[in-house]
Design a protein around this motif. Structure first.
Motif, short mmCIF file in Angstrom:
data_model
loop_
_atom_site.label_atom_id
_atom_site.label_comp_id
_atom_site.label_asym_id
_atom_site.label_seq_id
_atom_site.Cartn_x
_atom_site.Cartn_y
_atom_site.Cartn_z
N GLY A 1 0.79 -1.22 0.00
CA GLY A 1 0.00 0.00 0.00
C GLY A 1 0.83 1.27 0.00
N THR A 2 2.01 1.25 -0.68
CA THR A 2 2.87 2.45 -0.73
C THR A 2 3.46 2.56 -2.12
N ASN A 3 4.39 3.50 -2.33
CA ASN A 3 5.01 3.65 -3.65
C ASN A 3 6.50 3.97 -3.48
N LYS A 4 7.26 3.94 -4.61
CA LYS A 4 8.72 4.11 -4.57
C LYS A 4 9.12 5.51 -4.09
N GLU A 5 8.29 6.49 -4.42
CA GLU A 5 8.67 7.86 -4.08
C GLU A 5 8.57 8.14 -2.59
N SER A 6 7.59 7.54 -1.90
CA SER A 6 7.37 7.87 -0.50
C SER A 6 7.94 6.84 0.48
N TYR A 7 8.33 5.66 -0.05
CA TYR A 7 8.76 4.61 0.89
C TYR A 7 10.04 3.95 0.37
N LYS A 8 11.08 3.93 1.20
CA LYS A 8 12.34 3.28 0.86
C LYS A 8 12.46 2.02 1.71
N PRO A 9 12.38 0.84 1.11
CA PRO A 9 12.41 -0.40 1.89
C PRO A 9 13.77 -0.64 2.54
N SER A 10 13.71 -1.06 3.80
CA SER A 10 14.91 -1.46 4.54
C SER A 10 14.46 -2.48 5.58
N LEU A 11 15.42 -3.15 6.21
CA LEU A 11 15.07 -4.16 7.21
C LEU A 11 14.27 -3.53 8.36
N ILE B 1 0.53 -7.84 7.82
CA ILE B 1 1.26 -6.58 7.73
C ILE B 1 0.29 -5.44 8.01
N LEU B 2 0.81 -4.33 8.49
CA LEU B 2 0.02 -3.12 8.78
C LEU B 2 0.23 -2.14 7.64
N LEU B 3 -0.84 -1.76 6.99
CA LEU B 3 -0.76 -0.81 5.88
C LEU B 3 -0.74 0.62 6.41
N PRO B 4 -0.28 1.57 5.59
CA PRO B 4 -0.22 2.97 6.02
C PRO B 4 -1.58 3.52 6.44
N ASN B 5 -2.71 3.00 5.87
CA ASN B 5 -4.04 3.51 6.23
C ASN B 5 -4.60 2.85 7.50
N GLY B 6 -3.79 1.96 8.14
CA GLY B 6 -4.19 1.33 9.39
C GLY B 6 -4.84 -0.03 9.23
N SER B 7 -5.14 -0.43 8.01
CA SER B 7 -5.78 -1.74 7.80
C SER B 7 -4.73 -2.84 7.87
N VAL B 8 -5.20 -4.08 8.01
CA VAL B 8 -4.34 -5.26 8.15
C VAL B 8 -4.51 -6.12 6.90
N LYS B 9 -3.37 -6.68 6.42
CA LYS B 9 -3.42 -7.54 5.25
C LYS B 9 -2.59 -8.79 5.53
N TRP B 10 -3.14 -9.95 5.10
CA TRP B 10 -2.40 -11.21 5.21
C TRP B 10 -1.57 -11.42 3.94
N VAL B 11 -0.31 -11.83 4.11
CA VAL B 11 0.55 -12.12 2.96
C VAL B 11 1.22 -13.48 3.17
N HIS B 12 1.59 -14.11 2.05
CA HIS B 12 2.30 -15.38 2.09
C HIS B 12 3.68 -15.16 1.44
N GLU B 13 4.74 -15.42 2.21
CA GLU B 13 6.10 -15.21 1.71
C GLU B 13 6.77 -16.54 1.45
N ARG B 14 7.45 -16.63 0.28
CA ARG B 14 8.27 -17.80 -0.05
C ARG B 14 9.62 -17.28 -0.58
N GLY B 15 10.70 -17.93 -0.19
CA GLY B 15 12.00 -17.46 -0.65
C GLY B 15 13.13 -18.46 -0.41
N ILE B 16 14.24 -18.28 -1.12
CA ILE B 16 15.45 -19.12 -0.94
C ILE B 16 16.68 -18.20 -0.98
#
Length: 447
Positions: free
Chosen positions: A384-394, A429-444
């Motif tokens: 629920g964000t964009n590249k201009e306003s949010y810089k992803p980090s740990l 996860i908590l979105l900027p508008n305060g709502s909650v969203k379920w996500v499924h993560e997979r990775g190697i």
């Protein structure tokens, strides 16, 4: 000065002794004959040891001419001997001065390399004192790589008495441990009793030799660069005559070096290309030019090229030009191929982005060294964000994880980072508008 002094000596008088002292004080060395009587003979004999040359009895005057001639002859040879000794002494001083102040070092060597004489310049050249060198064997100072040359020189010298053998270069170790380049001249004077050895004259040529080696190394580097350069290289005269061409230039123009030199400038560039005249004019004005021109191959085909040329002065003082040539047709082909690959990548990237939006799948990547994060556009949309306003980090990522899922998120990621298992879990996860969203993560983890 008188030739001979006749003294009338009278027994019992000391006038003769006074006269002898007078001559001694004056520094005069004169022949003296005493005229005596019988009573004075004993005194005359004693006076002969004090400077008197002869005596004659007054009653025997006929001996005077004989005695005079004998004494004059004696004094002539005495004076001649003194003159020769003086001349020899002067020559010896001159010789010594020449030897001691000569730029060359001189040694007298026995065939086994032992020294019998060393001149003072040895200390200036090699650092050893005369005494130190005389205790050393000359062969022990010669660089092992040059030992055969000096040994052959000695053998040749032994077969040529009195004839100098010159121009033998060798390295000799100085007192500091460094080697000096010397040029040796050997003369076999073993038959001369006063010398009884091989006279070795050494001239220090270290500076010239190092310069020669440096020039040779520079020439080898230049030749290596010239022969192995990927670019074409030409050495030319300002009027367009070509003196040399490297292998790359031969491949470029499909000609041998001899052919390139024969056809000259306008055999390898397009004479209709106006840029050639402009480049030549600029080089004449500035001494340097870089330009793009049209080249010609042996078969007459044209191709685009780049030339960098500068004017320099040769060792003989003549104007020369160096030219570095590049075939731009390969560059253009490579640029076209590169643009085609980039276009395909852009098309694939666009397709991937479209597929992610349709499947609602986002792709993220974390660099384990820099800990930086990369998100695709779909991940930003899911969060629920964009590249201009949010810089992803740990840190920013963890702040979006639901508090009740924080522990699970940390443990699952730690296990995946440690290589214990793949990343495969669900969390909120908590979105900027305060709502909650379920996500499924997979990775190697991959390398």
């Amino acid at each position: 000065m008188p030739d001979i002094v006749l003294v009338d000596h009278i027994a019992g008088f000391n006038h003769t002794e006074k006269f002898l002292k007078f001559l001694e004080q004056k520094g005069w060395d004169l022949p003296i004959i005493l005229l005596i009587d019988v009573a004075s003979e004993r005194e005359a004999i004693n006076l002969q040891s004090n400077g008197v040359d002869d005596y004659i009895f007054l009653d025997r005057p006929n001996r005077l001419p004989i005695s005079a001639r004998k004494i004059r002859k004696k004094y002539f040879f005495k004076k001649e001997k003194e003159r020769l000794e003086t001349k020899l002494s002067q020559n010896d001083r001159k010789y010594k001065g020449l030897i001691e102040n000569s730029a060359d070092a001189i040694m007298i060597l026995h065939p086994n390399g032992q020294n019998s004489y060393v001149s003072p310049p040895v200390e200036r050249i090699l650092g050893y004192s005369q005494d130190e060198v005389e205790e050393l064997n000359f062969y022990s100072l010669v660089n092992p790589e040059d030992s055969s040359a000096i040994e052959e020189g000695f053998l040749a010298c032994l077969e040529m008495p009195d004839l100098p053998l010159s121009g033998i270069p060798l390295r000799v170790k100085g007192k500091s441990g460094n080697y000096f380049w010397l040029e040796a001249t050997l003369t076999n004077l073993l038959n001369e009793p006063a010398i009884n050895g091989i006279v070795a004259n050494f001239r220090d040529i270290t500076r010239n030799k190092l310069a020669e080696l440096e020039n040779r190394e520079s020439e080898e580097k230049y030749r290596s660069f010239f022969e192995n350069s990927m670019d074409g290289i030409l050495i030319t005269v300002t009027d367009g005559k070509i003196l040399a061409a490297n292998p790359a230039a031969c491949r470029m123009f499909q000609r041998t070096e001899e052919e390139i030199c024969k056809v000259g400038r306008f055999g390898i560039v397009d004479p209709e290309d106006q840029r050639v005249a402009t480049a030549i004019e600029e080089r004449q004005e500035k001494g340097y030019v870089k330009a793009e021109v049209t080249f010609l191959r042996k078969d007459g085909s044209k191709f685009p090229g780049e030339v960098t040329s500068s004017v320099f002065i040769s060792a003989s003082g003549e104007n020369r030009t160096s030219m570095i040539l590049r075939d731009l047709s390969e560059k253009e082909r490579a640029e076209k191929e590169k643009e085609a690959v980039l276009q395909k990548l852009r098309e694939k990237s666009a397709k991937l982005q479209t597929a992610q939006r349709i499947a609602k799948l986002g792709y993220w990547e974390q660099d384990l060294e820099s800990q930086s994060l990369y998100w695709t556009d779909e991940v930003y949309r899911i969060w629920g964000t964009n590249k201009e306003s949010y810089k992803p980090s740990l840190d920013s990522l963890r702040s979006t994880i639901h508090p009740e899922d924080q522990e699970k998120f940390i443990s699952e990621n730690a296990a995946a980072m440690a290589g214990l298992r793949y990343l495969d879990f669900e969390h909120r996860i908590l979105l900027p508008n305060g709502s909650v969203k379920w996500v499924h993560e997979r990775g190697i983890i991959f390398y």
